[in-house]
Structure formats: structure tokens, C-alpha cells
Design a protein around this motif. Structure first.
Motif, PDB file in Angstrom:
ATOM      1  N   MET A 109     -36.489  28.126  19.551  1.00 52.65           N
ATOM      2  CA  MET A 109     -36.053  26.953  20.313  1.00 52.65           C
ATOM      3  C   MET A 109     -34.773  26.378  19.723  1.00 52.65           C
ATOM      4  O   MET A 109     -33.865  25.983  20.437  1.00 52.65           O
ATOM      5  CB  MET A 109     -37.138  25.869  20.302  1.00 52.65           C
ATOM      6  CG  MET A 109     -38.358  26.207  21.131  1.00 52.65           C
ATOM      7  SD  MET A 109     -37.934  26.445  22.853  1.00 52.65           S
ATOM      8  CE  MET A 109     -38.164  28.199  22.978  1.00 52.65           C
ATOM      9  N   SER A 110     -34.695  26.358  18.395  1.00 50.13           N
ATOM     10  CA  SER A 110     -33.510  25.832  17.739  1.00 50.13           C
ATOM     11  C   SER A 110     -32.305  26.730  18.052  1.00 50.13           C
ATOM     12  O   SER A 110     -31.183  26.247  18.207  1.00 50.13           O
ATOM     13  CB  SER A 110     -33.751  25.741  16.232  1.00 50.13           C
ATOM     14  OG  SER A 110     -32.870  24.824  15.647  1.00 50.13           O
ATOM     15  N   SER A 126     -34.026  19.647   9.766  1.00 45.71           N
ATOM     16  CA  SER A 126     -32.987  19.991  10.729  1.00 45.71           C
ATOM     17  C   SER A 126     -32.141  18.791  11.133  1.00 45.71           C
ATOM     18  O   SER A 126     -31.453  18.811  12.121  1.00 45.71           O
ATOM     19  CB  SER A 126     -33.631  20.625  11.955  1.00 45.71           C
ATOM     20  OG  SER A 126     -34.550  19.726  12.514  1.00 45.71           O
ATOM     21  N   CYS A 166     -36.997  24.155   8.807  1.00 47.31           N
ATOM     22  CA  CYS A 166     -38.189  24.120   9.657  1.00 47.31           C
ATOM     23  C   CYS A 166     -37.962  23.116  10.784  1.00 47.31           C
ATOM     24  O   CYS A 166     -38.430  22.004  10.705  1.00 47.31           O
ATOM     25  CB  CYS A 166     -39.434  23.757   8.862  1.00 47.31           C
ATOM     26  SG  CYS A 166     -40.944  23.808   9.859  1.00 47.31           S
ATOM     27  N   PRO A 167     -37.275  23.523  11.854  1.00 47.27           N
ATOM     28  CA  PRO A 167     -36.560  24.799  11.983  1.00 47.27           C
ATOM     29  C   PRO A 167     -35.152  24.682  11.417  1.00 47.27           C
ATOM     30  O   PRO A 167     -34.698  23.581  11.161  1.00 47.27           O
ATOM     31  CB  PRO A 167     -36.481  24.973  13.503  1.00 47.27           C
ATOM     32  CG  PRO A 167     -36.362  23.564  14.010  1.00 47.27           C
ATOM     33  CD  PRO A 167     -37.177  22.714  13.070  1.00 47.27           C
ATOM     34  N   PRO A 197     -36.293  37.310  22.724  1.00 47.51           N
ATOM     35  CA  PRO A 197     -36.903  36.669  21.573  1.00 47.51           C
ATOM     36  C   PRO A 197     -38.386  36.560  21.859  1.00 47.51           C
ATOM     37  O   PRO A 197     -38.780  36.639  23.009  1.00 47.51           O
ATOM     38  CB  PRO A 197     -36.272  35.288  21.563  1.00 47.51           C
ATOM     39  CG  PRO A 197     -35.836  35.068  22.960  1.00 47.51           C
ATOM     40  CD  PRO A 197     -35.514  36.403  23.518  1.00 47.51           C
ATOM     41  N   ILE A 198     -39.151  36.368  20.829  1.00 45.15           N
ATOM     42  CA  ILE A 198     -40.559  36.086  21.009  1.00 45.15           C
ATOM     43  C   ILE A 198     -41.331  37.330  21.394  1.00 45.15           C
ATOM     44  O   ILE A 198     -42.533  37.328  21.448  1.00 45.15           O
ATOM     45  CB  ILE A 198     -40.848  35.023  22.093  1.00 45.15           C
ATOM     46  CG1 ILE A 198     -39.782  33.975  22.175  1.00 45.15           C
ATOM     47  CG2 ILE A 198     -42.182  34.361  21.866  1.00 45.15           C
ATOM     48  CD1 ILE A 198     -39.478  33.357  20.855  1.00 45.15           C
ATOM     49  N   SER A 251     -45.970  35.378  13.224  1.00 49.71           N
ATOM     50  CA  SER A 251     -46.863  34.220  13.286  1.00 49.71           C
ATOM     51  C   SER A 251     -46.105  32.957  12.923  1.00 49.71           C
ATOM     52  O   SER A 251     -45.708  32.778  11.772  1.00 49.71           O
ATOM     53  CB  SER A 251     -48.066  34.427  12.369  1.00 49.71           C
ATOM     54  OG  SER A 251     -48.964  35.318  12.995  1.00 49.71           O
ATOM     55  N   GLY A 252     -45.909  32.108  13.912  1.00 46.97           N
ATOM     56  CA  GLY A 252     -45.159  30.872  13.737  1.00 46.97           C
ATOM     57  C   GLY A 252     -45.211  30.114  15.043  1.00 46.97           C
ATOM     58  O   GLY A 252     -45.986  30.460  15.930  1.00 46.97           O
ATOM     59  N   CYS A 253     -44.346  29.102  15.170  1.00 55.36           N
ATOM     60  CA  CYS A 253     -44.506  28.187  16.298  1.00 55.36           C
ATOM     61  C   CYS A 253     -43.452  28.358  17.372  1.00 55.36           C
ATOM     62  O   CYS A 253     -43.473  27.641  18.365  1.00 55.36           O
ATOM     63  CB  CYS A 253     -44.490  26.752  15.793  1.00 55.36           C
ATOM     64  SG  CYS A 253     -42.839  26.205  15.342  1.00 55.36           S
ATOM     65  N   SER A 254     -42.481  29.264  17.168  1.00 54.20           N
ATOM     66  CA  SER A 254     -41.360  29.473  18.086  1.00 54.20           C
ATOM     67  C   SER A 254     -40.285  28.397  17.956  1.00 54.20           C
ATOM     68  O   SER A 254     -39.280  28.449  18.655  1.00 54.20           O
ATOM     69  CB  SER A 254     -41.806  29.550  19.547  1.00 54.20           C
ATOM     70  OG  SER A 254     -41.909  28.257  20.112  1.00 54.20           O
ATOM     71  N   GLY A 255     -40.476  27.435  17.080  1.00 50.54           N
ATOM     72  CA  GLY A 255     -39.487  26.372  16.918  1.00 50.54           C
ATOM     73  C   GLY A 255     -38.116  26.921  16.510  1.00 50.54           C
ATOM     74  O   GLY A 255     -37.083  26.359  16.873  1.00 50.54           O
ATOM     75  N   TRP A 268     -40.708  37.257  17.104  1.00 53.17           N
ATOM     76  CA  TRP A 268     -41.477  36.101  16.692  1.00 53.17           C
ATOM     77  C   TRP A 268     -42.798  36.619  16.149  1.00 53.17           C
ATOM     78  O   TRP A 268     -43.593  37.164  16.887  1.00 53.17           O
ATOM     79  CB  TRP A 268     -41.703  35.208  17.918  1.00 53.17           C
ATOM     80  CG  TRP A 268     -42.651  34.080  17.711  1.00 53.17           C
ATOM     81  CD1 TRP A 268     -42.811  33.347  16.587  1.00 53.17           C
ATOM     82  CD2 TRP A 268     -43.541  33.563  18.682  1.00 53.17           C
ATOM     83  NE1 TRP A 268     -43.747  32.387  16.799  1.00 53.17           N
ATOM     84  CE2 TRP A 268     -44.217  32.496  18.066  1.00 53.17           C
ATOM     85  CE3 TRP A 268     -43.824  33.886  20.011  1.00 53.17           C
ATOM     86  CZ2 TRP A 268     -45.179  31.751  18.755  1.00 53.17           C
ATOM     87  CZ3 TRP A 268     -44.778  33.150  20.688  1.00 53.17           C
ATOM     88  CH2 TRP A 268     -45.447  32.081  20.056  1.00 53.17           C
ATOM     89  N   LEU A 312     -31.938  28.308  20.913  1.00 48.09           N
ATOM     90  CA  LEU A 312     -31.522  27.893  22.265  1.00 48.09           C
ATOM     91  C   LEU A 312     -30.761  26.569  22.230  1.00 48.09           C
ATOM     92  O   LEU A 312     -29.979  26.273  23.134  1.00 48.09           O
ATOM     93  CB  LEU A 312     -32.727  27.727  23.186  1.00 48.09           C
ATOM     94  CG  LEU A 312     -33.462  28.980  23.648  1.00 48.09           C
ATOM     95  CD1 LEU A 312     -34.536  28.604  24.662  1.00 48.09           C
ATOM     96  CD2 LEU A 312     -32.501  29.981  24.275  1.00 48.09           C
ATOM     97  N   ASN A 313     -30.998  25.779  21.190  1.00 57.33           N
ATOM     98  CA  ASN A 313     -30.332  24.477  21.095  1.00 57.33           C
ATOM     99  C   ASN A 313     -28.857  24.565  20.743  1.00 57.33           C
ATOM    100  O   ASN A 313     -28.208  23.542  20.556  1.00 57.33           O
ATOM    101  CB  ASN A 313     -31.052  23.578  20.079  1.00 57.33           C
ATOM    102  CG  ASN A 313     -32.369  23.071  20.635  1.00 57.33           C
ATOM    103  OD1 ASN A 313     -32.646  23.237  21.818  1.00 57.33           O
ATOM    104  ND2 ASN A 313     -33.167  22.459  19.797  1.00 57.33           N
TER     105      ASN A 313
END
Lengths: 474, 188
Positions: B19-20, B179, B148-149, B41-42, B12-16, B10, B22-23
């Protein structure tokens, strides 16, 4: 032995990236310990010149875990710029969305991230302390976590069509109504998933009970607490008064949330990109307070849903009806909230007007300033915008949930360093304890770090001049 | 069977995007049987062990990001850019319209509640680069997953295709602006 510095990089992720450094003195005793945040993106600048209407779409991109909270705080600030009262159903749909946010975030944290520590122990091999091991050993628990997280996100999906960065809260209301079919589906799911939330609460409470003094005293320290409260002083997350309590439980402040700037200032340290909010009537850094589940449980007088009400009473009794200062009790408080928001989601869904299509009040902007304050999963979230008379953003101030806990996380790191590092020796167990202390606060992204694998730690031992002496890693 | 080694990072970003990922929900359990995550991750530790696939979210915005990306590229066989920030620059690159010094000054000096602030310059925080740029501005990118994402189905499609040695190209129905998926029209 000469003074030296230990760097743990990366330790966990807070709205970006973080690491820990530990400064030792000549005798190998800890002289200082710091939690650094190393990411900066600049939302407070690059929103300038954009129309305020865009903010509820841009701001969720601050954080992919609590993007819904940023969207809600932003939409509330924009309602104030419009100068409208949103329709009752729009408010309920936003509250439903927020219940979903707290459910999915708390479930992610507890079942994916914290459960390996709680079930396998902090001293377990890091190779085993991850959600995949939980999937192997306690598949029913892993599935509960996945189910709860999905329920929260299903609320977002049924309302907006998406699960992350949804365009749903908008200035003046929300962008779509709830169909009766979706409502019935969600009510049935809520009833089903409530059992899983109650199991989570039992797990957390048993862990605290069995852990005795070692868990109770882990990285424990006194602090003030802050959070929103609603009517009758009850736990409230969407819209309420901002309450600050002393370490002894005295209410120091209770102000309309728009007056946040009258009680909060932010300090800056050269070694971190995350600012340090503090109580403005005390000096920096003495004005440390904590937010999030522990903060909310400590500042509120009670909770107004049946199961969570009893659980909150029990929690408060454990602290002798004064603030609970045990950092590990964050986990317990988080699970009480999980049960509360499952109950609350069901209550909102059963409201007779929830499928109304009266969901937005529009207007040309009447004001040039708007403040939106809400409780995100990790604590109080503040969005404050100024515009010109055409609605173009001229200034933005943001105080994010994890920021409020910055002083406290640094304090927790210091407590662990003092308690467990002696003579400059570091063991695997100490690294785990740093992780565990920071993880209590659930800083954004610590969760996902742990969710798919282990959290790698590298510890660099540096000489006073910054030269690398030794590296520990796993 | 040797498990396929995957590293994710990860920048520079929001981690979205993570998260997606993990979805994918229960598909995570199946995936766990087939792959080994050599880096969580991250986590953008500056050194990466050799791996088969590296999946990278976020823009290259500071000196740490650049070092991480270069180390990953040197240690992976296939590099995948995940999400709009990594592919195009995304919202993180909005700051390119301003001078980095002004952006930092707003954050740490001028904001209304900030007292006695100064821009952090300690050696423990990385320096901002002049611009926030997509991965392809710095290294060769083998595959890109926009969004995004990106939708979890898109991420799962690419990862499983790569595991099976197939062309991971996204089918038309998985290529959209955001998304969202069909659930909305089905349900209403």
C-alpha cells in the motif's frame, strides 16, 4: 471422465492469500467449489500478555489497507476498558478519520481495481485489464481515483503525520488536535474532490443500468444482511446498533453492538484459514449473511447527507424497497457510500468545535473487558479484549470484515462455477468471472493485486488422487 | 528500450508495504512507463519468471512463503526486502513467543464465538513453520528497506536508484522509526 479437481491458485488476496478449487463429478459437472484462504498470523494469541494500551498500535498491522479501522475498533474496546466517555471533539476526529478510511479504500477499489472490468469488460484480455490501461485510455478517470484516494489519506496524514499504521486513535480519545490551517486545507479539498466521487457514482450506476440482466443476474443469490445502524435507522459506521435483516427485508435482530456474540457464531472448515461467521440462531452454514456496502445499504433505512440520501433512495427502489441481492450491486452501493463519506467529511470539518484541544480522557482501567465494533470498508469489524486487573491482555477475539462474507464468497464462486463450467471445460472468460465475483466483495488485498498489473491465475486440474493432470495459466 | 522487469511478492504480513508503494501516487504513472511488473504485487504464485528486481514484503511464516521466496531468489538478479517483517521479522514474528500449536488452537478452537472448531489441516492450506523469520534467514538479500511501513519516498528512492544504476542507499532524512514525514511540523 472421472471425478477431478481444478485448483485456481492464487486467485486473489484476502487478509493474506487465497485460491479456488473446483471439484467435478464423473460427468464433468461441478460438484463443489471452494474459496480457500491460506494465511494465518495469530493476533488472537500473541497479544496475550501485552498491556491493553498497546493494542491500538498493534492491531492496525492486521491489514495495511484498512489499518485505520482496526485502530478505531481497538481504541473503542480500550475506551470501554478505561470506562470513559471520550470528549465530543475526539469522537468527531475519529469519525473524520473513518470517513477518510472509507473514501480511500472505496476509491482504491473502484478506480484502480474494478474500473478495468467495468470499462473494458470482463472478457477483455487480462493483459489490458489493469489500472495502467485505464491510465492510457481514460487518464482523467485514473487521476480522479488517485486524487480521491489521496484525499482520504491526507486526512490521516494531517491528523497523525502518517498514512498507514498511524498512532492516532488511543485509549480515551485521539493523540492530536486539528489545526485551523489543516482544517481549511481539508475543507477546500473536500469540496474539490466531491465532484470526482459523484462521477464515480454515475459511472457505477450507468454500468448497472446498461448491463441489464447479465450484470443484474451475475452470481446473484438471496441472503441475509448485517451492519450497524444509527439514530432513525440511518447508515452509521462509527458506533451504532447491530442490525440483521432477512432476505425478505424483515429485521431479525437489532442489538447493542457489544452483544454481537448473542447473534454471531463462527464455523471452521479444514480447508481455509478464514473462519465462517454465521447467524447463531440458524444452523451452520445456513445462517449466511452479507456485510460491506451492499449489506449496509440493505439494512439501513436511509442516509442522512443530501446527495447520498437521494442516491440511496434510488438504490432501494431498484430492489423494490426490499434487500437488493445482485452481487454486482456492491459496486453501486460502494459509490453511494463514497459520495456520503465525502459529504460527511466536509460536515465534520465544518463543525465549530472540530479544532478543540479537549481530545482525550485518561484514567486507570476500571474494567477488565472491552468490546469495540465499527464498520470497516468491507463490513462489520469486532474487537473484544479481556484483561487482568492490571490491564494485561488475557484473551482476544477478533471477527474481521472479510470473514463475515466468507460463506457468501464461497457461494458466489459456486454460482459462477455452476453457471459457466460445463463438461470440465475452462475458458479464459470463466477465470475472469471468478475474479469478478470475488472482487465484488473487495476482500482485502484483491485491490492491490489488480492495481499494479494483472492478476495471474493458474488453474491446476487434479485427478481424484491429487495427481496433476493439466495446468492452465496466463 | 527494454523495460526493467520487476516482480513483487507478499509473504506473511499485512500488505501495508505494498500500500505504501501505491502511495507514491502520480509517480506510479511515470514508473509505469519504465518498468514491467511481471508478477502483480501480493501474488505469490509458486513459480516466477526471470526478472531483474524482486521486491518482497512479509516474513517467512509458512511452507508456501518459503517456496515462493526460494523461487523468487532463483529467478531474480536483485532481491529487495521491503518493510520490517521482511527485514527483521516485524510484528508477524510476535508469534515466536508461543508454540505454533497454541497459536492455532486459540484461533480455531478456543475463541469465544467459534463453535465446533478444529485447526485447518487440509492440503490446500500451508503448514506454519516453527518460527516466523525475516528473508535473510533463508536467502541472500541484496537490499533492505526498513519501516512499518517504509515511507513511499523511501520506496521510490530505492526503485528509481536501481533503475538508474545508482547506489540505492537511503539518505539520512528518509531513515526514521516510522513512516511519518515532515508534513506534521510544517502544518502545525
Amino acid at each position: 471422465m472421472t471425478a477431478r479437481e481444478i485448483v485456481i491458485d492464487p486467485v486473489t488476496r484476502v487478509e493474506g492469500h487465497g485460491k479456488i478449487t473446483i471439484q467435478l463429478d464423473e460427468k464433468g459437472k461441478v460438484s463443489n467449489a471452494r474459496f480457500h484462504v491460506t494465511q494465518f498470523r495469530g493476533f488472537e494469541k500473541f497479544c496475550e500478555g501485552r498491556l491493553f494500551w498497546e493494542m491500538p498500535s498493534i492491531m492496525p498491522r492486521i491489514c495495511g489497507i484498512c489499518s485505520i479501522s482496526h485502530g478505531l475498533a481497538s481504541a473503542k474496546a480500550c475506551d470501554a476498558i478505561l470506562g470513559v466517555e471520550i470528549p465530543d471533539t475526539a469522537r468527531k476526529l475519529r469519525e473524520l478519520l473513518q470517513a477518510g478510511e472509507l473514501i480511500q479504500s472505496h476509491a482504491l477499489h473502484f478506480f484502480y481495481l474494478a474500473s478495468p472490468d467495468l470499462l473494458l469488460g470482463m472478457d477483455a484480455d487480462p493483459k489490458d485489464r489493469n489500472v495502467f490501461r485505464i491510465i492510457d485510455e481514460r487518464p482523467e478517470l485514473a487521476k480522479m481515483g488517485i486524487g480521491l484516494r489521496r484525499f482520504g489519506q491526507t486526512i490521516f496524514e494531517r491528523l497523525s503525520g502518517a498514512r498507514i499504521h498511524i498512532d492516532y486513535p488511543i485509549p480515551g480519545g485521539v493523540s492530536g488536535s486539528l489545526s485551523a490551517k489543516d482544517r481549511d486545507f481539508l475543507v477546500a479539498e473536500a469540496k474539490q474532490q466531491l465532484k470526482a466521487a459523484v462521477t464515480g457514482l454515475e459511472l457505477a450506476r450507468n454500468y448497472i443500468e446498461k448491463g441489464g440482466r447479465e450484470v443484474e443476474g451475475f452470481s446473484k443469490f438471496r441472503s441475509m444482511y448485517m451492519g450497524l445502524v444509527g439514530d432513525g435507522g440511518n447508515l452509521e459506521v462509527y458506533d451504532g446498533r447491530l442490525r440483521l435483516k432477512s432476505a425478505d427485508g424483515k429485521i431479525l435482530e437489532e442489538v447493542p453492538s457489544e452483544q454481537y456474540a448473542s447473534i454471531i457464531n463462527e464455523g471452521v472448515e479444514g480447508w481455509s484459514y478464514l473462519k465462517f461467521p454465521y447467524y447463531s440462531k440458524q444452523a451452520f452454514p445456513d445462517g449466511m449473511y452479507r456485510v460491506g456496502p451492499l449489506g449496509r445499504l440493505n439494512v439501513c433505512d436511509g442516509i442522512d447527507t443530501p446527495l447520498a440520501k437521494g442516491a440511496a433512495k434510488e438504490f432501494k427502489a431498484a430492489g423494490g424497497n426490499r434487500p437488493v441481492h445482485s452481487t454486482m450491486f456492491y459496486h453501486w452501493a460502494r459509490m453511494i457510500e463514497l459520495v456520503h463519506f465525502m459529504e460527511k467529511a466536509q460536515q465534520i470539518l465544518e463543525d465549530p468545535s472540530i479544532c478543540s484541544t479537549d481530545i482525550v480522557r485518561s484514567s486507570q482501567p476500571r474494567n477488565t473487558e472491552g468490546i469495540g465494533v465499527t464498520e470497516a470498508p468491507r463490513g462489520t469489524l469486532i474487537h473484544h479484549y479481556h484483561t487482568n486487573e492490571r490491564g494485561v491482555i488475557t484473551r482476544v477475539n477478533l471477527i474481521v470484515a472479510t470473514g463475515h462474507n466468507n460463506l457468501a464468497m464461497n457461494r458466489s464462486v459456486m454460482e459462477v462455477a455452476r453457471q459457466y463450467i460445463d463438461g470440465g471445460q475452462l475458458s479464459e472468460g470463466v477465470l475472469n468471472k471468478f475474479e469478478a465475483a470475488i472482487r465484488c466483495y473487495d476482500p482485502c488485498l484483491s485491490c492491490s493485486t489488480h492495481a499494479v498489473g494483472r492478476m495471474p491465475l493458474t488453474v491446476d486440474v487434479l485427478s481424484p488422487s491429487g495427481k496433476l493432470v493439466q495446468t492452465y495459466s496466463r | 528500450m527494454n523495460k526493467v522487469k520487476i516482480a513483487t511478492a507478499w509473504l506473511s504480513g499485512c500488505s501495508g508495504c505494498h500500500m505504501s508503494f501505491l502511495n507514491i501516487d502520480e509517480a506510479l504513472v511515470d514508473l509505469a512507463g519504465k518498468v514491467e511488473f511481471v508478477r502483480s504485487p501480493i501474488v505469490d504464485s509458486k513459480e516466477f519468471k526471470p526478472c531483474d528486481v524482486a521486491i518482497v514484503e512479509g516474513t517467512v511464516s509458512d511452507t508456501d512463503n518459503l517456496e515462493t521466496l526460494k523461487s523468487l531468489r532463483a529467478n531474480c538478479k536483485i532481491l529487495v526486502a521491503l518493510g520490517d517483517c521482511a527485514v527483521f521479522g516485524g510484528m508477524t514474528s510476535f508469534r515466536n513467543l508461543f508454540d505454533p500449536e497454541d497459536v492455532l488452537r486459540r484461533g480455531y478452537v478456543e475463541t469465544e464465538t467459534t463453535k465446533d472448531g478444529a485447526v485447518p489441516t487440509d492440503l490446500h492450506v500451508p503448514r506454519l513453520l516453527e518460527q516466523a523469520t525475516p528473508l535473510s534467514a533463508h536467502v541472500q538479500v541484496d537490499y533492505s528497506i526498513p519501516g512499518c511501513p517504509p515511507h513511499p519516498e523511501s520506496i521510490l528512492h530505492v526503485v528509481t536508484s536501481l533503475l538508474e544504476g545508482k547506489d540505492p542507499r537511503l539518505p539520512r532524512e528518509l531513515l526514521h522509526f516510522d513512516s511519518r514525514i515532515k508534513v506534521r511540523s510544517d502544518a502545525k
